[in-house]
Design a protein around this motif. Structure first.
Motif, PDB file in Angstrom:
ATOM      1  N   LYS A  99       0.853  -1.179   0.000  1.00 47.42           N
ATOM      2  CA  LYS A  99       0.000   0.000   0.000  1.00 47.42           C
ATOM      3  C   LYS A  99       0.889   1.228   0.000  1.00 47.42           C
ATOM      4  O   LYS A  99       1.766   1.379   0.853  1.00 47.42           O
ATOM      5  N   SER A 102       0.669   8.267   0.405  1.00 44.08           N
ATOM      6  CA  SER A 102       1.081   9.588  -0.063  1.00 44.08           C
ATOM      7  C   SER A 102      -0.108  10.532  -0.086  1.00 44.08           C
ATOM      8  O   SER A 102      -1.223  10.123  -0.405  1.00 44.08           O
ATOM      9  N   ASP A 103       0.138  11.784   0.221  1.00 46.62           N
ATOM     10  CA  ASP A 103      -0.905  12.798   0.099  1.00 46.62           C
ATOM     11  C   ASP A 103      -0.767  13.590  -1.197  1.00 46.62           C
ATOM     12  O   ASP A 103      -1.488  14.548  -1.424  1.00 46.62           O
ATOM     13  N   TYR A 105      -1.377  14.273  -4.832  1.00 41.54           N
ATOM     14  CA  TYR A 105      -2.459  13.892  -5.739  1.00 41.54           C
ATOM     15  C   TYR A 105      -1.939  13.178  -6.987  1.00 41.54           C
ATOM     16  O   TYR A 105      -2.516  12.199  -7.447  1.00 41.54           O
ATOM     17  N   GLN A 108      -1.042   9.669  -6.151  1.00 42.41           N
ATOM     18  CA  GLN A 108      -2.268   8.883  -5.950  1.00 42.41           C
ATOM     19  C   GLN A 108      -2.919   8.521  -7.276  1.00 42.41           C
ATOM     20  O   GLN A 108      -3.346   7.385  -7.488  1.00 42.41           O
ATOM     21  N   ASN A 109      -2.962   9.501  -8.171  1.00 40.84           N
ATOM     22  CA  ASN A 109      -3.583   9.285  -9.465  1.00 40.84           C
ATOM     23  C   ASN A 109      -2.820   8.241 -10.290  1.00 40.84           C
ATOM     24  O   ASN A 109      -3.417   7.378 -10.930  1.00 40.84           O
ATOM     25  N   SER A 111      -0.947   5.895  -9.045  1.00 36.68           N
ATOM     26  CA  SER A 111      -1.159   4.604  -8.382  1.00 36.68           C
ATOM     27  C   SER A 111      -2.460   3.967  -8.872  1.00 36.68           C
ATOM     28  O   SER A 111      -2.534   2.766  -9.096  1.00 36.68           O
ATOM     29  N   LYS A 112      -3.457   4.809  -9.035  1.00 37.86           N
ATOM     30  CA  LYS A 112      -4.747   4.325  -9.512  1.00 37.86           C
ATOM     31  C   LYS A 112      -4.590   3.715 -10.910  1.00 37.86           C
ATOM     32  O   LYS A 112      -5.057   2.617 -11.171  1.00 37.86           O
ATOM     33  N   TYR A 118      -3.423   2.404  -2.661  1.00 32.68           N
ATOM     34  CA  TYR A 118      -2.820   3.581  -2.050  1.00 32.68           C
ATOM     35  C   TYR A 118      -3.761   4.195  -1.034  1.00 32.68           C
ATOM     36  O   TYR A 118      -4.956   3.901  -1.008  1.00 32.68           O
ATOM     37  N   SER A 119      -3.198   5.050  -0.232  1.00 33.02           N
ATOM     38  CA  SER A 119      -3.996   5.760   0.751  1.00 33.02           C
ATOM     39  C   SER A 119      -3.289   7.051   1.115  1.00 33.02           C
ATOM     40  O   SER A 119      -2.060   7.131   1.080  1.00 33.02           O
ATOM     41  N   GLY A 120      -4.061   8.061   1.435  1.00 34.94           N
ATOM     42  CA  GLY A 120      -3.476   9.311   1.904  1.00 34.94           C
ATOM     43  C   GLY A 120      -3.439   9.324   3.421  1.00 34.94           C
ATOM     44  O   GLY A 120      -4.009   8.445   4.060  1.00 34.94           O
ATOM     45  N   THR A 123      -6.006  12.928   3.710  1.00 34.77           N
ATOM     46  CA  THR A 123      -7.249  12.849   2.956  1.00 34.77           C
ATOM     47  C   THR A 123      -8.216  11.823   3.539  1.00 34.77           C
ATOM     48  O   THR A 123      -9.367  11.782   3.175  1.00 34.77           O
TER      49      THR A 123
END
Ligand code: ZN
Length: 168
Positions: A99, A102-103, A105, A108-109, A111-112, A118-120, A123
């Protein structure tokens, strides 16, 4: 299988609590962690063997670069961001349960797109309200934010800024 957390600098800076025994990051992240408290937390996690700093072979970085460019997304990732994502990607290739924390964006994008879990920190529902206070390194006297000096008026030690969580 126990989750292996892949930690971005923002995880440390925003107060990610290490609860798992398996955490890792890339060497480039180290330089991004500058504030006293985050640094302390980072170093002690390394010393306690809870955080492994792992380098990523170029082959994984190249593969990640290829996947990102094929996605057609215009992404502004720094080289250390790409490296961190490559670390998560490499661990997934090894069959690890990862996992990415990261905060950022863009991270995160990406990773998607790459199907990396992933997780913030900020957020998620655990967002806290933070304040700063100044604390003497020597006698631990606490000063208000407005205390103008860098050294303690009682013992003369250095004063550092400490982030405190204000509970609601
Ligand atoms: Zn003092």
């Amino acid at each position: 299988m126990e989750i292996c957390y892949v930690l971005d600098a923002s995880a440390f800076i925003n107060g990610f609590q290490i609860t798992s025994k398996r955490n890792c990051t890339v060497p480039e992240i180290t330089a991004e962690i500058k504030d006293f408290e985050s640094r302390l937390k980072f170093d002690s996690a390394v010393n306690e063997g809870l955080l492994v700093i792992e380098d990523v072979p170029q082959v994984y970085i190249d593969e990640v670069g290829e996947i990102i460019s094929k996605s057609g997304d215009v992404l502004r990732l720094s080289s250390q961001d790409v490296k961190l994502i490559s670390l998560a990607y490499m661990l997934m290739q090894r069959g690890e349960n990862v996992k990415l924390i990261s905060d950022d964006y863009t991270i995160q994008n990406t990773s998607k797109i790459m199907e990396i879990p992933y997780s913030g920190v900020m957020t998620k529902g655990i967002r806290g309200i933070y304040n700063w206070k100044k604390v003497c390194e020597g006698c631990k006297k606490e000063y208000g934010e407005d205390y103008p000096f860098d050294d303690c008026e009682i013992c003369g030690s250095r004063i550092f800024k400490k982030r405190i969580r204000v509970n609601k």
